[in-house]
Motif scaffolding. Structure first.
Motif, PDB file in Angstrom:
ATOM      1  N   GLU A 140       0.986  -0.912  -0.613  1.00  0.00           N
ATOM      2  CA  GLU A 140       0.019  -0.077   0.008  1.00  0.00           C
ATOM      3  C   GLU A 140       1.163   1.339   0.268  1.00  0.00           C
ATOM      4  O   GLU A 140       1.614   1.357   0.408  1.00  0.00           O
ATOM      5  N   ARG A 141       0.415   2.696  -0.587  1.00  0.00           N
ATOM      6  CA  ARG A 141       0.976   3.648  -1.108  1.00  0.00           C
ATOM      7  C   ARG A 141       1.650   3.949   0.231  1.00  0.00           C
ATOM      8  O   ARG A 141       2.684   4.559   0.163  1.00  0.00           O
ATOM      9  N   ASP A 142       0.756   3.538   1.769  1.00  0.00           N
ATOM     10  CA  ASP A 142       1.583   4.794   2.623  1.00  0.00           C
ATOM     11  C   ASP A 142       2.873   4.138   3.514  1.00  0.00           C
ATOM     12  O   ASP A 142       2.839   4.263   4.027  1.00  0.00           O
ATOM     13  N   ARG A 143       3.233   2.604   3.118  1.00  0.00           N
ATOM     14  CA  ARG A 143       4.297   1.648   3.088  1.00  0.00           C
ATOM     15  C   ARG A 143       5.141   1.502   2.712  1.00  0.00           C
ATOM     16  O   ARG A 143       5.708   0.965   2.930  1.00  0.00           O
ATOM     17  N   ALA A 144       5.468   1.646   1.630  1.00  0.00           N
ATOM     18  CA  ALA A 144       5.765   1.041   0.110  1.00  0.00           C
ATOM     19  C   ALA A 144       6.830   1.496   0.190  1.00  0.00           C
ATOM     20  O   ALA A 144       8.146   1.164  -0.298  1.00  0.00           O
ATOM     21  N   ASN A 145       7.120   2.800   1.350  1.00  0.00           N
ATOM     22  CA  ASN A 145       8.911   3.552   1.329  1.00  0.00           C
ATOM     23  C   ASN A 145       9.751   2.724   2.334  1.00  0.00           C
ATOM     24  O   ASN A 145       9.022   3.178   3.132  1.00  0.00           O
ATOM     25  N   VAL A 146      10.225   1.891   1.738  1.00  0.00           N
ATOM     26  CA  VAL A 146      11.320   1.490   3.162  1.00  0.00           C
ATOM     27  C   VAL A 146      12.546   1.484   2.811  1.00  0.00           C
ATOM     28  O   VAL A 146      12.981   2.212   1.588  1.00  0.00           O
ATOM     29  N   THR A 147      13.505   0.942   3.952  1.00  0.00           N
ATOM     30  CA  THR A 147      14.569   1.117   3.566  1.00  0.00           C
ATOM     31  C   THR A 147      15.438  -0.286   3.936  1.00  0.00           C
ATOM     32  O   THR A 147      14.540  -1.247   3.832  1.00  0.00           O
ATOM     33  N   LEU A 148      16.898  -0.671   3.406  1.00  0.00           N
ATOM     34  CA  LEU A 148      17.667  -2.113   2.947  1.00  0.00           C
ATOM     35  C   LEU A 148      17.127  -2.143   4.431  1.00  0.00           C
ATOM     36  O   LEU A 148      16.972  -3.889   4.233  1.00  0.00           O
ATOM     37  N   HIS A 149      17.318  -2.016   5.820  1.00  0.00           N
ATOM     38  CA  HIS A 149      17.204  -2.598   6.733  1.00  0.00           C
ATOM     39  C   HIS A 149      16.141  -2.958   7.203  1.00  0.00           C
ATOM     40  O   HIS A 149      15.944  -4.628   8.135  1.00  0.00           O
ATOM     41  N   GLN A 150      14.749  -2.976   6.048  1.00  0.00           N
ATOM     42  CA  GLN A 150      13.260  -3.174   7.081  1.00  0.00           C
ATOM     43  C   GLN A 150      13.670  -4.106   6.148  1.00  0.00           C
ATOM     44  O   GLN A 150      12.929  -5.246   6.566  1.00  0.00           O
ATOM     45  N   ILE A 151      13.704  -4.409   4.587  1.00  0.00           N
ATOM     46  CA  ILE A 151      12.973  -5.607   3.971  1.00  0.00           C
ATOM     47  C   ILE A 151      14.509  -6.420   4.418  1.00  0.00           C
ATOM     48  O   ILE A 151      13.902  -7.569   4.320  1.00  0.00           O
TER      49      ILE A 151
END
Length: 213
Positions: A140-151
């Motif tokens: 979903e758009r409001d959570r689509a932006n991430v960091t490598l650490h999160q992934i």
């Protein structure tokens, strides 16, 4: 002391801390990958594909699914797409086609594919800092932006969840258990001990059910 001389120790410490954190995360990721593949060792083509629960979960399908997952999260998310086509991930692919292997997708081919995905994922991890940003297009758009650490954390969690599925499926096939061949990480009991143990749990479950509904 110059500004660069004052800054260097802090930058060096920060770099070492990031390298150590990456190493820790990757070690958990790699152990989980290897645990999943070990669950297929010694089984026939039939057994690695057997759907042993109502939802069809099977060992080779879990490998196929994780190849797709890692290729997407460590590839597309960071603008580094995996070079080989994975048609079961297309929008028009049949539902759940990433969760089982066709008769034309041999086990060794699937295992080799997953290892190639590992290499691609590991190259992404090596190339980017943990705070590198990416975008998961299927979130979903409001959570689509991430960091490598999160992934990294997300994929480790998903892979370990599927390792648990593989544990149960393998036990249903031939009662083989454990994290890997040289580390069973289970109590050292013979079949008679395990039968007695299981009977005890069944008895307790029935008693609790009768007492508490």
């Amino acid at each position: 002391m110059s500004e660069s001389e004052r800054r260097e120790p802090a930058e060096s410490t920060s770099g070492k801390r990031e390298a150590a954190e990456k190493e820790t995360l990757q070690s958990y990721l790699q152990r989980a990958r290897e645990a999943l593949l070990w669950k297929l060792d010694g089984l026939t083509e039939y057994d690695v594909r057997r759907p042993l629960v109502a939802t069809g979960t099977n060992l080779l399908g879990l490998v196929k699914h994780m190849a797709f997952i890692e290729a997407g999260y460590f590839g597309d998310t960071f603008g580094r797409p995996f070079a080989e086509p994975l048609p079961w991930g297309h929008d028009d692919a049949p539902v759940n086609s990433d969760m089982w292997a066709t008769a034309d997708e041999p086990r060794e081919w699937m295992l080799d594919l997953y290892r190639r995905v590992w290499a691609h994922a590991d190259a992404t991890i090596a190339a980017l800092p943990l705070d590198a940003t990416g975008r998961v297009p299927w979130w979903e758009r409001d959570r689509a932006n991430v960091t490598l650490h999160q992934i990294l954390v997300h994929v480790i969690a998903e892979l370990n969840r599927h390792d648990g599925h593989a544990d149960i499926v393998r036990e249903l096939i031939d009662e083989k258990t454990g994290l890997r061949e040289d580390s069973d990480n289970m109590p050292d009991g013979d079949p008679e001990w395990w039968a007695t143990y299981r009977d005890q749990l069944e008895r307790v479950a029935r008693e609790a059910g009768a007492a508490r509904g």
